[in-house]
Write a protein that holds these residues in place. Structure first.
Motif, PDB file in Angstrom:
ATOM      1  N   ALA A  44      67.685  26.074  56.852  1.00 17.36           N
ATOM      2  CA  ALA A  44      67.952  26.529  58.214  1.00 17.36           C
ATOM      3  C   ALA A  44      69.426  26.352  58.570  1.00 17.36           C
ATOM      4  O   ALA A  44      70.044  27.226  59.194  1.00 17.36           O
ATOM      5  CB  ALA A  44      67.072  25.754  59.199  1.00 17.36           C
ATOM      6  N   ARG A  45      70.010  25.198  58.145  1.00 21.34           N
ATOM      7  CA  ARG A  45      71.413  24.948  58.453  1.00 21.34           C
ATOM      8  C   ARG A  45      72.327  25.899  57.687  1.00 21.34           C
ATOM      9  O   ARG A  45      73.303  26.427  58.234  1.00 21.34           O
ATOM     10  CB  ARG A  45      71.753  23.500  58.089  1.00 21.34           C
ATOM     11  N   VAL A  46      72.003  26.163  56.414  1.00 25.93           N
ATOM     12  CA  VAL A  46      72.815  27.076  55.598  1.00 25.93           C
ATOM     13  C   VAL A  46      72.749  28.487  56.169  1.00 25.93           C
ATOM     14  O   VAL A  46      73.768  29.191  56.258  1.00 25.93           O
ATOM     15  CB  VAL A  46      72.329  27.059  54.132  1.00 25.93           C
ATOM     16  N   ARG A  47      71.554  28.905  56.584  1.00 23.63           N
ATOM     17  CA  ARG A  47      71.410  30.235  57.180  1.00 23.63           C
ATOM     18  C   ARG A  47      72.256  30.352  58.451  1.00 23.63           C
ATOM     19  O   ARG A  47      72.899  31.378  58.693  1.00 23.63           O
ATOM     20  CB  ARG A  47      69.945  30.511  57.492  1.00 23.63           C
ATOM     21  N   LYS A  48      72.253  29.285  59.239  1.00 26.40           N
ATOM     22  CA  LYS A  48      73.017  29.306  60.495  1.00 26.40           C
ATOM     23  C   LYS A  48      74.519  29.389  60.230  1.00 26.40           C
ATOM     24  O   LYS A  48      75.240  30.149  60.894  1.00 26.40           O
ATOM     25  CB  LYS A  48      72.698  28.044  61.302  1.00 26.40           C
ATOM     26  N   ASP A  49      75.014  28.627  59.243  1.00 27.71           N
ATOM     27  CA  ASP A  49      76.453  28.579  58.975  1.00 27.71           C
ATOM     28  C   ASP A  49      76.950  29.826  58.242  1.00 27.71           C
ATOM     29  O   ASP A  49      78.060  30.306  58.506  1.00 27.71           O
ATOM     30  CB  ASP A  49      76.789  27.338  58.143  1.00 27.71           C
ATOM     31  N   LEU A  50      76.158  30.335  57.310  1.00 25.84           N
ATOM     32  CA  LEU A  50      76.606  31.462  56.486  1.00 25.84           C
ATOM     33  C   LEU A  50      76.180  32.814  57.038  1.00 25.84           C
ATOM     34  O   LEU A  50      76.800  33.835  56.731  1.00 25.84           O
ATOM     35  CB  LEU A  50      76.075  31.316  55.053  1.00 25.84           C
ATOM     36  N   GLY A  51      75.090  32.823  57.772  1.00 25.63           N
ATOM     37  CA  GLY A  51      74.583  34.095  58.285  1.00 25.63           C
ATOM     38  C   GLY A  51      73.612  34.772  57.345  1.00 25.63           C
ATOM     39  O   GLY A  51      73.131  35.873  57.626  1.00 25.63           O
ATOM     40  N   PHE A  52      73.326  34.139  56.210  1.00 23.53           N
ATOM     41  CA  PHE A  52      72.349  34.679  55.261  1.00 23.53           C
ATOM     42  C   PHE A  52      71.739  33.512  54.489  1.00 23.53           C
ATOM     43  O   PHE A  52      72.210  32.377  54.563  1.00 23.53           O
ATOM     44  CB  PHE A  52      72.983  35.686  54.304  1.00 23.53           C
ATOM     45  N   VAL A  53      70.685  33.801  53.747  1.00 19.83           N
ATOM     46  CA  VAL A  53      69.940  32.771  53.026  1.00 19.83           C
ATOM     47  C   VAL A  53      70.394  32.715  51.571  1.00 19.83           C
ATOM     48  O   VAL A  53      70.609  33.752  50.940  1.00 19.83           O
ATOM     49  CB  VAL A  53      68.418  33.057  53.084  1.00 19.83           C
ATOM     50  N   VAL A  54      70.540  31.507  51.039  1.00 17.94           N
ATOM     51  CA  VAL A  54      70.793  31.313  49.608  1.00 17.94           C
ATOM     52  C   VAL A  54      69.612  30.559  49.014  1.00 17.94           C
ATOM     53  O   VAL A  54      68.824  29.932  49.737  1.00 17.94           O
ATOM     54  CB  VAL A  54      72.104  30.529  49.362  1.00 17.94           C
ATOM     55  N   ASP A  55      69.488  30.618  47.704  1.00 20.25           N
ATOM     56  CA  ASP A  55      68.371  29.969  47.007  1.00 20.25           C
ATOM     57  C   ASP A  55      68.659  28.471  46.876  1.00 20.25           C
ATOM     58  O   ASP A  55      69.550  28.063  46.137  1.00 20.25           O
ATOM     59  CB  ASP A  55      68.192  30.608  45.630  1.00 20.25           C
ATOM     60  N   LEU A  56      67.882  27.668  47.589  1.00 16.60           N
ATOM     61  CA  LEU A  56      68.065  26.217  47.552  1.00 16.60           C
ATOM     62  C   LEU A  56      66.981  25.508  46.753  1.00 16.60           C
ATOM     63  O   LEU A  56      66.931  24.271  46.744  1.00 16.60           O
ATOM     64  CB  LEU A  56      68.067  25.642  48.975  1.00 16.60           C
ATOM     65  N   ASN A  57      66.101  26.255  46.085  1.00 21.57           N
ATOM     66  CA  ASN A  57      64.969  25.628  45.396  1.00 21.57           C
ATOM     67  C   ASN A  57      65.424  24.611  44.357  1.00 21.57           C
ATOM     68  O   ASN A  57      64.948  23.470  44.328  1.00 21.57           O
ATOM     69  CB  ASN A  57      64.089  26.699  44.741  1.00 21.57           C
ATOM     70  N   ASP A  58      66.326  25.031  43.464  1.00 28.54           N
ATOM     71  CA  ASP A  58      66.783  24.122  42.400  1.00 28.54           C
ATOM     72  C   ASP A  58      67.560  22.949  42.980  1.00 28.54           C
ATOM     73  O   ASP A  58      67.419  21.805  42.521  1.00 28.54           O
ATOM     74  CB  ASP A  58      67.653  24.883  41.392  1.00 28.54           C
ATOM     75  N   ILE A  59      68.400  23.222  43.978  1.00 33.13           N
ATOM     76  CA  ILE A  59      69.181  22.146  44.591  1.00 33.13           C
ATOM     77  C   ILE A  59      68.256  21.109  45.222  1.00 33.13           C
ATOM     78  O   ILE A  59      68.448  19.898  45.039  1.00 33.13           O
ATOM     79  CB  ILE A  59      70.155  22.730  45.640  1.00 33.13           C
ATOM     80  N   ALA A  60      67.227  21.557  45.940  1.00 38.63           N
ATOM     81  CA  ALA A  60      66.291  20.628  46.569  1.00 38.63           C
ATOM     82  C   ALA A  60      65.509  19.831  45.532  1.00 38.63           C
ATOM     83  O   ALA A  60      65.343  18.611  45.656  1.00 38.63           O
ATOM     84  CB  ALA A  60      65.336  21.395  47.486  1.00 38.63           C
ATOM     85  N   ASP A  61      65.032  20.512  44.480  1.00 37.29           N
ATOM     86  CA  ASP A  61      64.251  19.828  43.442  1.00 37.29           C
ATOM     87  C   ASP A  61      65.066  18.760  42.732  1.00 37.29           C
ATOM     88  O   ASP A  61      64.610  17.631  42.515  1.00 37.29           O
ATOM     89  CB  ASP A  61      63.736  20.843  42.420  1.00 37.29           C
ATOM     90  N   ILE A  62      66.301  19.111  42.334  1.00 42.67           N
ATOM     91  CA  ILE A  62      67.132  18.170  41.581  1.00 42.67           C
ATOM     92  C   ILE A  62      67.606  17.035  42.492  1.00 42.67           C
ATOM     93  O   ILE A  62      67.748  15.893  42.048  1.00 42.67           O
ATOM     94  CB  ILE A  62      68.309  18.904  40.915  1.00 42.67           C
ATOM     95  N   THR A  63      67.836  17.332  43.763  1.00 45.10           N
ATOM     96  CA  THR A  63      68.186  16.280  44.721  1.00 45.10           C
ATOM     97  C   THR A  63      67.096  15.216  44.769  1.00 45.10           C
ATOM     98  O   THR A  63      67.363  14.011  44.666  1.00 45.10           O
ATOM     99  CB  THR A  63      68.390  16.867  46.130  1.00 45.10           C
ATOM    100  N   VAL A  64      65.850  15.648  44.907  1.00 48.61           N
ATOM    101  CA  VAL A  64      64.735  14.703  44.989  1.00 48.61           C
ATOM    102  C   VAL A  64      64.540  13.974  43.660  1.00 48.61           C
ATOM    103  O   VAL A  64      64.267  12.766  43.638  1.00 48.61           O
ATOM    104  CB  VAL A  64      63.449  15.429  45.422  1.00 48.61           C
ATOM    105  N   GLU A  65      64.684  14.675  42.538  1.00 48.67           N
ATOM    106  CA  GLU A  65      64.551  14.024  41.229  1.00 48.67           C
ATOM    107  C   GLU A  65      65.595  12.924  41.071  1.00 48.67           C
ATOM    108  O   GLU A  65      65.292  11.828  40.582  1.00 48.67           O
ATOM    109  CB  GLU A  65      64.688  15.055  40.100  1.00 48.67           C
ATOM    110  N   TYR A  66      66.832  13.222  41.472  1.00 52.16           N
ATOM    111  CA  TYR A  66      67.891  12.210  41.363  1.00 52.16           C
ATOM    112  C   TYR A  66      67.623  11.031  42.291  1.00 52.16           C
ATOM    113  O   TYR A  66      67.737   9.859  41.876  1.00 52.16           O
ATOM    114  CB  TYR A  66      69.255  12.823  41.683  1.00 52.16           C
ATOM    115  N   LEU A  67      67.269  11.309  43.540  1.00 52.80           N
ATOM    116  CA  LEU A  67      67.028  10.216  44.489  1.00 52.80           C
ATOM    117  C   LEU A  67      65.827   9.379  44.080  1.00 52.80           C
ATOM    118  O   LEU A  67      65.806   8.160  44.288  1.00 52.80           O
ATOM    119  CB  LEU A  67      66.841  10.782  45.897  1.00 52.80           C
ATOM    120  N   ASP A  68      64.820  10.017  43.479  1.00 57.54           N
ATOM    121  CA  ASP A  68      63.673   9.277  42.959  1.00 57.54           C
ATOM    122  C   ASP A  68      64.108   8.342  41.830  1.00 57.54           C
ATOM    123  O   ASP A  68      63.700   7.172  41.768  1.00 57.54           O
ATOM    124  CB  ASP A  68      62.616  10.259  42.466  1.00 57.54           C
ATOM    125  N   TYR A  69      64.947   8.860  40.926  1.00 49.56           N
ATOM    126  CA  TYR A  69      65.497   8.029  39.846  1.00 49.56           C
ATOM    127  C   TYR A  69      66.303   6.859  40.413  1.00 49.56           C
ATOM    128  O   TYR A  69      66.170   5.706  39.973  1.00 49.56           O
ATOM    129  CB  TYR A  69      66.389   8.887  38.944  1.00 49.56           C
TER     130      TYR A  69
END
Length: 447
Positions: free
Chosen positions: A245-270
């Motif tokens: 939602a924040r990226v859409r607001k700042d850029l005006g369009f949507v980007v694919d955040l699936n991999d970024i979100a998944d790897i973020t959680v994997e790293y924080l879990d580690y």
């Protein structure tokens, strides 16, 4: 030229008809062999096959200009890979990997030029040194293996595919609508967009069917591992929904955040488990509290990622890979966004998480090496040298392309059978040394 072309086609079709009965016999032999080898696997459904028809042969000759590449139809027929096509069908997309690994285990006797055979049939050979799944022209992967069968002096090439139920359906749509339909050329991009959307929906159906199947088969055995995976999936979705939602607001369009979100959680879990030493419950509470406390108003996608000092790394691998990212972090959008999200969640010094993340990447790859390469025939010193060799290949590739996309594809989404495939039949350190250049070439092309 037209007379030469159609004469070539007529002679090719005549040769196909002459050889048809022999080809049919060998086709049945192949079907029966693969059924006997893999029919007892739970995820195996069937083996289907086809022999190229005269019309299909005519079309292929014209489409691929085969009449310009071969002096005679006989040479073309002996060289054509898909006169016979076989397809092993399985339930779900994940099962394709399992079937492929079963093939690797069965076909372990080297026959030269990348081909291997099974001890149960001395005349059937498969090329198992080609990276799988292969990338098709439509951008999607497919398990497609070249093979041949010998009968006396006759060598018949065939193509073996592994497909789940939804990929069988998708293949029929793609082949008959995109590949053989000439009526939509003016709006080809539109059709491709629609087909990609259909493929995404089929992939979702595949996942839903698998969840349902696994739930039915384990209704009385909810394990801690499954719970952990579900928790990470939940956290990943929360992270995704907050920042998309924040990226859409700042850029005006949507980007694919699936991999970024998944790897973020994997790293924080580690980090919670290995660094902060939280237990399962404490880990979840810690991450959830941090995610809920995110100040979205303070998140600025346009700001630079700033370090209080240059990162310091403890290993050669983390220094090379982390150093490559450090050089591009404020030019490469996905890396910048990734570490801004981590900084926003953790509310800590970004340099610390930058250094720690590349420790995690090294730990992740070492675990993958340990899981896929059989080390029973190696001493500890030999194992460490082999491990360092694989890490060096990854680091060299990443230094050439330090993008987040490259990290995702060559590390976190690396097919789980890739390393075991490259180290097939390597049982001692001496065999590793003898095959080192070949393995390095394959690793560098894959990474």
């Amino acid at each position: 030229m037209e007379m030469d072309l159609f004469s070539f086609i007529d002679r090719a079709i005549k040769l196909l008809n002459i050889k048809y009965d022999h080809i049919m016999t060998l086709n049945h032999e192949l079907e029966n062999f693969f059924i006997s080898e893999f029919g007892d696997k739970d995820n195996f459904l069937a083996v289907n096959s086809r022999i190229k028809s005269p019309n299909s042969l005519r079309e292929k000759i014209i489409r691929n200009n085969l009449y310009m590449r071969y002096d005679s139809p006989l040479k073309m027929m002996f060289d054509m890979q898909d006169i016979v096509g076989l397809r092993i069908e399985c339930r779900f997309t994940d099962d394709e990997v399992d079937i492929y690994r079963a093939i690797l285990e069965k076909f372990y006797i080297p026959a030269g030029n990348g081909y291997y055979r099974s001890p149960n049939h001395k005349q059937i050979f498969l090329n198992l040194e080609t990276s799988q799944p292969m990338l098709q022209k439509n951008g999607f992967g497919i398990y497609k293996i070249d093979g041949y069968i010998i009968d006396g002096g006759f060598k018949l090439k065939f193509e073996l595919q592994i497909k789940s139920l939804v990929n069988v359906f998708w293949g029929e749509i793609d082949h008959k609508v995109l590949y053989k339909n000439f009526n939509y050329m003016l709006t080809e991009d539109f059709f491709k967009d629609i087909m990609h959307s259909i493929k995404d929906n089929l992939s979702m159906i595949d996942r839903q069917l698998k969840i349902l199947y696994e739930h039915v088969n384990s209704m009385d055995s909810s394990t801690a591992i499954n719970n952990h995976v579900q928790v990470k999936s939940l956290l990943s979705k929360i992270v995704h929904d907050i920042f998309i939602a924040r990226v859409r607001k700042d850029l005006g369009f949507v980007v694919d955040l699936n991999d970024i979100a998944d790897i973020t959680v994997e790293y924080l879990d580690y980090k919670c488990r290995s660094v902060l030493k939280y237990d399962e419950g404490g880990n979840f509470i810690h991450l959830l509290n941090h995610i809920n406390a995110i100040d979205q108003d303070a998140f600025d996608i346009g700001e630079l990622v700033e370090f209080d000092q240059s990162p310091e790394f403890t290993t050669d691998f983390s220094a090379r890979v982390g150093g490559a990212v450090y050089d591009v972090i404020n030019r490469e959008f996905n890396w910048s966004l990734f570490f801004k999200i981590i900084e926003s969640i953790e509310q800590s010094n970004v340099r610390y998480d930058f250094e720690e993340f590349f420790k995690y990447v090294e730990v992740y790859l070492k675990r993958k090496i340990r899981d896929e390469i059989d080390m029973n025939g190696f001493t500890l010193k030999e194992y460490e040298e082999l491990e360092g060799f694989v890490l060096d290949c990854f680091a060299s590739n990443f230094e050439k392309d330090p993008s987040f996309e490259n990290m995702t594809s060559s590390c976190f989404k690396l097919s789980r059978n890739t390393l075991s495939q490259f180290f097939r039949n390597i049982n001692t350190f001496e065999e590793f040394e003898e095959n080192k250049q070949r393995i390095e070439r394959m690793l560098r092309s894959q990474f």
